[in-house]
Every structure is written in C-alpha cells, then in structure tokens.
Design an enzyme around this catalytic site. Structure first.
Site, PDB file in Angstrom:
ATOM      1  N   LYS A 211      -9.439 -13.834  19.619  1.00  0.00           N
ATOM      2  CA  LYS A 211      -8.464 -14.542  18.782  1.00  0.00           C
ATOM      3  C   LYS A 211      -8.332 -13.811  17.464  1.00  0.00           C
ATOM      4  O   LYS A 211      -9.332 -13.463  16.839  1.00  0.00           O
ATOM      5  CB  LYS A 211      -8.968 -15.977  18.540  1.00  0.00           C
TER       6      LYS A 211
ATOM      7  N   HIS B  88       1.832   9.003  -2.802  1.00  0.00           N
ATOM      8  CA  HIS B  88       2.409  10.121  -3.553  1.00  0.00           C
ATOM      9  C   HIS B  88       3.272   9.641  -4.724  1.00  0.00           C
ATOM     10  O   HIS B  88       4.063   8.719  -4.586  1.00  0.00           O
ATOM     11  CB  HIS B  88       3.266  10.981  -2.628  1.00  0.00           C
TER      12      HIS B  88
ATOM     13  N   ARG C 253      -1.702  16.245 -11.484  1.00  0.00           N
ATOM     14  CA  ARG C 253      -0.822  15.326 -10.765  1.00  0.00           C
ATOM     15  C   ARG C 253      -1.372  13.913 -10.876  1.00  0.00           C
ATOM     16  O   ARG C 253      -2.520  13.701 -11.265  1.00  0.00           O
ATOM     17  CB  ARG C 253      -0.719  15.734  -9.291  1.00  0.00           C
TER      18      ARG C 253
ATOM     19  N   THR D 167      -9.616 -18.761  23.951  1.00  0.00           N
ATOM     20  CA  THR D 167      -9.493 -18.289  22.571  1.00  0.00           C
ATOM     21  C   THR D 167      -9.278 -19.465  21.624  1.00  0.00           C
ATOM     22  O   THR D 167      -9.635 -19.383  20.446  1.00  0.00           O
ATOM     23  CB  THR D 167      -8.354 -17.258  22.425  1.00  0.00           C
TER      24      THR D 167
ATOM     25  N   GLN E 151      -9.613  14.731  -0.357  1.00  0.00           N
ATOM     26  CA  GLN E 151     -10.857  14.896   0.386  1.00  0.00           C
ATOM     27  C   GLN E 151     -12.054  15.039  -0.563  1.00  0.00           C
ATOM     28  O   GLN E 151     -13.129  14.477  -0.314  1.00  0.00           O
ATOM     29  CB  GLN E 151     -10.789  16.158   1.277  1.00  0.00           C
TER      30      GLN E 151
END
Lengths: 286, 286, 286, 286
Positions: B12, B251, B179, B60, B223
C-alpha cells in the site's frame, strides 16, 4: 576510518526532443517524433569525487547536445534503435565509463482528423500513454534492451472479485464478487537471445495482449490478472523472455447511498487517490 | 515453454497518518506528527498470481488499518522505531511473507509563533523537506534500517566552479570558475553493527553536516561537493556506515544581458527546470 | 452574423528570475532574490486577431527579456516596486496596450546556518510559502497594487468546532466541538489612498496577524476564522483597505479505531486530499 | 472603521464521481461516466462569518453527498443537464444562497478494443482531454450554461509564421515564416436565447471546428489562429453566441545544430516548459 566512494553514476534527465521529418516534396506529409530522454554513465569517476579532477567527466550538457546531434541520423525507426546508437556514442565519448544507460519515453501524437482525412502536418496529442525503453550498454557485456509501455489506464466494471483473503484483527474489508477494477499499467519486457527484435511490432502485440487479457480475464485479484496479462504477452511475443508489470490499484469505492435514503444498484462509486494498493511482479518464460 | 512467476511484491502506498498527542491537563501543549507510510510484502505468493487463491493475501486495506492501529502505541519516538514495530507486525500477520518493508516520510510542522511564544496547539507547515526512513525486516536476517532526508533545497552563489572537463565535438559548455550551485538533496544512510542508534540525533547531526559542507566547500563539481558532504556525515556520525546522496543540478544560467545592451555583473540568472544533471553516489566508511 | 473580437489579452507566464547582489568587497555577503513573473497586456489588438497584422504586438519573448533587463536597476526593494517599474516600461513599449499587469511571486530562501552564523553566500530554500503581488497599470487610472501571501499552511489541534449547521436529507456529517482545523491560506490585500505603502513591513505584519489569529481564534467554522483573520489584518495594517482570503479546508478525519478494537482518544487522523471544502471571502474596511 | 464582509462564497472542490449504468440483461453492455464536480454557493452568509452562526450553512460534505445522491437519476445525458439539476437542488436546499454554481469535468474513457470488438464492460482511459461545463443558477436570472473542452493538445509543423511584430531595444526574437505551432486549447462557449441546446452534439461540432481550423489555418500568430478557431465554432454552431479560448504557446525552439557542426534541415526542436506565452480572447457573434 577514512571514507571512500561506493556506487556512483551521473547523467542528464528530461532531455526533450521533437523531430520533424519532412518529405522531399513541399506537400509530402510530415512525420513527428516527441521524446524525453535520460542518460546515465557509470565507471571510474573516483578522482572527480575525491579530488575535484574533472578530466574524465563528459559534461551532462554534452549528453544533451549528443541526443540532438544524433537524432536526424539515428531516430529513423524504433526508440530502442536510437537508444542503442546513443549508448554506443556515449561509451566512445567517455573512456572512463564502462556502462551507458539511456532511458527513452515517446509521447504519442496522432494525425488530426479534420477535413475528412488524416492531416499531413497537424497532430493531436495529450495521451498519458507512452512507449518506453531502457537501453544499457556495457563494455564487457554489450547491449541490453528493455522495452515497455507506461500510463496505460484501463478499467473494467465486471469480472473482478476479491474474496477469500487472509483476515486478522485489523481487517475490515468486505469480500466482494463484483467490483470495479482499474489500474494504470506500467509494463516492461526483455528479449531472449537471437536476432534483433522487431521492437515496434512487439510493442503493438504486447499492448493488445495486455488490454485484451485485462478485459477478458475473470479476476480474483490484481495479482491474478497481472499474471495472466504477463503470460499473454509471453504467449503472443516469442522474442520476449520476461515481462515486468506494475499495477497500482486505482480504487473505486461504492458510495453508501443507503445512508442517503437511496438504493444503490451498484452504480455510484467514488474514485480515490490515496492510499492505493500496488502490485508488482515479473512473469518469466521457462 | 510455460510461463512462471518471477520476483513479486505488493503493498500500500500513500497511507496518510496524523497523530495528535495531548497532555493530561486541558492546557498541556499538543504534539503533532504527520507521516506518509508505504508498505511492501514479499514472500511465497505464487498461488495468488497463478491460481487466484487469495488465502495467503493480507489485504492492502489491512496494511492501512494496521498503520493506524499501531500509531498510538508505537509512534512515540523516531519514525525508524515506528517502522520497526510495523514490520514486526506485518511478518506476524502474514505467514507467507518473508520480507516486510515500510517506507516512512515525516512532514515537518513547527509551532506557530503568534503571541510571542511557541503556540501549544497551532502549527505552521509547508516545507518541502522531509525526514525519511526505510525499514526492512526479513525472517532470516532481521532488521535493516535506512534513515534519510529528502527535499533539502540549497543554493550557493560563490565557491562553485566547473572546468577542466572532457570535451568532444558536441561539447559547447563554457568553463566557469564562478557559478551558482543549487540542488535538492536526497540523502539516506545505513548504520553499522551495534546498539540501536539515536536516530533523531543522528539525523540532526547529518543534516547540519550536509548544509555546512555544502556551504563551505570549494566546489569543483557537483560530484566533488557531494562526496565531501557524504564524508562529512560519516565524520560527524560514528554510527553511520554508508551515506547515499542524490543531487540533481538545479541549473541557474546567466542571462545574456549583453544582447540587451546591458552589462551583467554576474547578477541575473534564469532558473531552468529541464533538462537537469543528476549526480548519485554512495560514500562508505572503510 | 459575422464574428467579432471580445475581451482579449496576452502575455508571458513563468518567467524565472534569480538575482544575486554582491557587495563591493570580495567577502561581503550576497543577497539572493528568486521570483517567478507573469505579464499580461490588454488594449487594441484587434488587427492581430482578425487580420494577422502583428505590427502592434510586442512579442512575449520581449516581455521575458524586459524582466531580466530591468532586474538589476529596479529589483532593489519590494516586488511591488519592481512590478510598478515593469508595468511602466510595458505601457511605454507597447502603444497599443492600455493595461499592463504584472504578477510576481517570490520564493523564500533563508541563509544557511552552518558553522554557527548566517552564511554570507549559502542559502536554504524549499518552503511552499511565497510572497505575491499583482501590479496593474492603466493609462487612464494609473497604478493598482495588490500584495499577498500564498502557500501559508497552518493547522490547529484545538479550538475548532463545526456544529449547528443546516441539515437536509443528504446531510450525514456529525457535529463536532473538537476537530483539527488545517488550511493553506492564500491572502491578498489592497491599499487605501495615500502615500506609497511600506510593502514589506505590511506583509510581515499581515502574516503575523494571520498566523496569530488562526492560532488563537475560537473557531465555529472556516468562515468564522477567515473573517477574524481578515479583520486582524485590517486592524494591524492601517494602509490596507481590503483583504481577500481563500482557505481550502484540508480535512483531517478521525480514524474509526473502534472498528479495529482500539480506543481512540482523539489521536489518530487521516489527512485527505479530495474532495475539499473551499472558503473565499473579502473583508473590507468601512 | 470597523471591518465588514465583502464578496464571499464557499463550496466543495474535487468531488470524484464514477457512474456505471448496466443494462437489464446480464450481458448488456455497461456505460461508464467519470466526472469531477465542484460546487459553489453565494448569498447571505454574513452571520456565519461575523458571528459564527452556522444555521444557514449547508455543509460542503452535504454538497458531496448530493452529487452522489442525484447521479443515478440525473446523470443520464449531458453533464450540462446534470449540472442544471444539481444547481436546482442546491438552491432548494440552501435558502440563504442566491447563486449556485456547479463546475463539471468529464474524463473520457473509450471501450477497450480487445478481441475484435468494442468491449461491453472494459475501458481504456488516460487522455488529458476533458469535456467541461459551468452551470450557474441564480434566483433572479435563472440558468446560465457554459460548455467547453479542456486539455485539447494540438501541434502543426507547417503553416505557422510570426513576423512583422513590434521591436524595441529588448527584442531579440528572430522573425520566422516557418515554425512549429503547438498549444493546449481550453475553450468554453455560451449559448444564445432559445430552446435547450443539444449540448453533446454542439461539443462534437465545436471540437471538430477547433481541430480542423487549427490544422488548416495559415497562421500569422497564435492570436490570428485563435480568432479563426473561435469564428469557426460560431460558424458551425448556430446556438453558440460566444466562444472563449485560452491557448498557451507550447514553444518548440529549433536546436542550434550548427554549433555542433551539423546541418539542421528544420528537423530538431526542443520543447520547452517555461516561460510560455499565453493568449486569451473571446469571439462573439454580432
């Protein structure tokens, strides 16, 4: 006790591509393709994370440009073939990657029917149903293709029961031999070894099998019908080796009209959003 | 050539639970909890699918009722502890299941600040940030807990570069040493062996580590910052053995004001929705 | 019997603007503004529609550019003042228009609190609450400003009743003197004649009045509390002449725990999405 | 200086109604209707707001029940007729109201085509296109009906220009005589005096006129095509006196393939989400 990098991947989501193919003559009909593409690369990107060394990173902006650059030449048939070309390009362009995965979703348009003929350059869209594919290429194992359909919404008003289930102290659900069954099918399938499959033909056959089986099946549960639908795809599509299905239960609850002083001849239902049951299973060819 | 059932599970989604805890006295402050809970069971459900035999199926709808039934007694502390109680109950109630998984998402409310004090029974909500947990219990291996945060939106206007990346013929992206970096962090973490972790304390420590590191890090890429953020969680939380992070790149593109005859002192940006980069990685303790 | 053009307008929706204001020195803190702007023009645009004559049409792409072009110089204070500058520009740039309307929505960011101080250039976002303004300028009547707040989500667990209402044969709702009251407030207000209002101060005062009154009011209905909230804004903000409020009722339904064999000490509720009550009203100063 | 109540209304949004009509015989085909209904009442509700006196308030929960109670008897034809019956009921049930407004949106389902015939009780849905109606009844002026279509998504790859527009210093848009034109049409229309219109027939005729005109029109702008579409509805539907159209411009921007070293034979476009132009106008019968 120092940290290190585990599984990682990166890419671009939501690349929107519309391709118009015009014929040689001014009045030739146009063809329209409308895709959303996602890209992922995996491989040896440790130094990017740990040292801030970007020399191995193909920018995600370049992934976007590449989808546009390859469209005219490679989006000439199935989305699976376009995905295969894209993964090949991405492994070529990114030496550090050992896996490239491209997810494709095609949005359907049909030709406008105005003026008594399918129109050569006007189209009607708006369906929630999409063709999907996930194409993965690894340097070691080559190409893996999964095809699918998403957003296929179906409902039946007869032939669906749910009874004989397990009960415990918190079970208040009534058994029923006559309910509305509705779901939004997401299906994906894999192919066995052999020649390149006829992706578009198989998708059409699979879709027909899913809809027909949903309609005709004498359903004891969502699981029961899901399995029959998957088995029907396998029966109809010899090239398919595995079908995965996800079928959320779009519950339709009979309204308690008796409380309003009205007889309910199984006619009035409320469609509810949340919570909802979810059934997921794979059906495999032996 | 006959079909058979592969991996399958059911459950569920979207169980909405609001719990109010009132004190003994009329004027005691109230506590408010607001959760969305998902449930999944896996196990031997073959006959449900292949034969329409529902005798092993806990509905469920019962999963939903169970979440409500256990709330008063078991949602007294962390969402992780509530999830652990729920998974125990579901394995007890469903003999055919060998795995029960409960996903929990807590929606934050803060006390209203009207009238110069934190209000005893009025609350302000509306944050996109959630506490999350995935609690899995198997009959063979016992309990596995993952905790997390979702929807943590952060942005920095300095200290973010992206340069020195791989270029190919389709690379048009300019290098930049200045940036805007913005993302919506989804984090989840696992715990090492040992005593039951102090889930809520660890989440607070982890969140502070994520925000502080994002803010202070001299970023060469998403990263690079993602890894530093994961390492900071490990450094701050001894009980944590693994951190998974997903950081879509929201962005912000500098507007070409020169085309409008205006000097742009790195001031005006357009926030774009699609496409967007996605960076995902795990950071592990050695 | 020939057709003719009636009311018409055109414009641009969803212009996303992020403005960073940096200090003179390298280490000065940055300011961040994050807006979504909509533009509409009305006037004599008949020939555009009937003849395909575009000579009077300022392109919607130019509306977008104009928002970016004016940001550095004019987004220095309130969104209302920025909107006023934009409407002035649009009437100057579009001779055919007699009305320019600019809708502004500001998305809140707070400074990141990492490292024990409000961070000079890192921010945390994610709130659903926005500051809003609708600024309209006509050549004949000049400027009209409406300010507002959207997405202000509040909930109280005490002090809310709903009883004594009209009943008919389809009324099954039980009366209650103790329910959860929750809503997502949208408020907008107009100003009386006089000097330019202190828009930001008034918004802060209005917001506090809304939250405090919602929290403290002894509620007989959503309408009753809505009116008290509107009156409180008028009482607190002398410059405000009219308050409009829209308060959807975010229903919280007590779970029927008795059916599960459990006593419910007014503790467990389900938050429902649809359907939902909607209450809208204006409160005016005499 | 005391506050007083201005314009106000209240009601219920998002009432989901699914109606199944079964034939007399076991194997008769079923009919399926799927609606979302909104209700609003206006009138003398001052004491509710100012005094917390609920004696004049028909609960919004009763509005929901009423939609279900009247469905079997009154949802036998058009949604407009169902709306008319609902507004009559609401004015009867709520003496304080002088206006009742019911908004209806019908979600389309088509019969499943499995097994070579339209299926008697299985259906396929998923279209974003809806039939709409707004039915308003006042005690003084009686019934007013507006019918419409929402979510009609159309696109053409030829026959659309945009040039000769007004330019200022912030205009950078290039003129074009060959662009993709795409929009999601929302249309609503009013009826002249006379006999009860054939609502469903008119909707079918209006839809065909909208699609055909969009397809065939030699477009100088969205405004130009919008007007032609509205005029075509008036020309095709004698009972219609006014058409309102809202056509957001779903921009398709040619990709700059030259920057990638590739010739672009007007083939590759990116579909953008935000910002987007919005064109709204009414076309009236003289």
């Amino acid at each position: 006790m120092s940290p290190h990098l585990g599984a990682n991947r990166y890419g671009k989501d939501g690349i929107r591509l519309v391709l118009v193919r015009r014929g040689a003559a001014e009045d030739d009909p146009h063809d329209l393709r409308d895709l959303t593409v996602n890209v992922r690369l995996e491989g040896d990107f440790d130094a990017v994370h740990t040292d801030g060394d970007n020399s191995a990173v193909l920018p995600t902006d370049t992934m976007r440009s590449t989808v546009y650059a390859l469209a005219q030449q490679h989006l000439t048939g199935s989305i699976e073939q376009f995905g295969a070309a894209l993964t090949e390009r991405f492994l070529d362009a990114s030496p550090a990657a050992d896996t490239a995965e491209v997810g494709l979703r095609e949005h359907a348009w049909s030709r406008a029917e105005g003026a008594g003929r399918p129109h050569p350059h006007a189209f009607v869209g708006g369906s929630a149903e999409n063709s999907t594919a996930t194409v993965t290429r690894t340097r070691s194992d080559g190409l893996d293709v999964r095809s699918g359909i998403a957003g296929l919404t179906v409902l039946k008003t007869r032939g669906s029961a749910f009874s004989g289930f397990l009960r415990d102290e918190y079970t208040v659900l009534a058994e029923t031999d006559d309910r509305i069954l509705a779901t939004e099918v997401s299906a994906d399938w894999s192919y066995g070894a052999g020649a390149e499959p006829a992706y578009d033909d198989i998708r059409a056959t699979a879709r027909a099998a899913l809809v027909t089986t949903f309609s005709e099946h004498d359903s004891e549960s969502v699981q029961h019908t899901l399995y029959a639908m998957g088995a029907a795809v396998l029966a109809g599509c010899a090239a398919v080796s595995r079908v995965g299905l996800r079928m959320p239960n779009k519950h339709h609850v009979p309204v308690d009209l008796a409380a309003l002083g009205i007889a309910n001849d199984r006619a009035v239902y409320v469609a509810t959003d949340r919570p909802f049951g979810v059934i997921e299973a794979e059906v495999l060819r032996d």
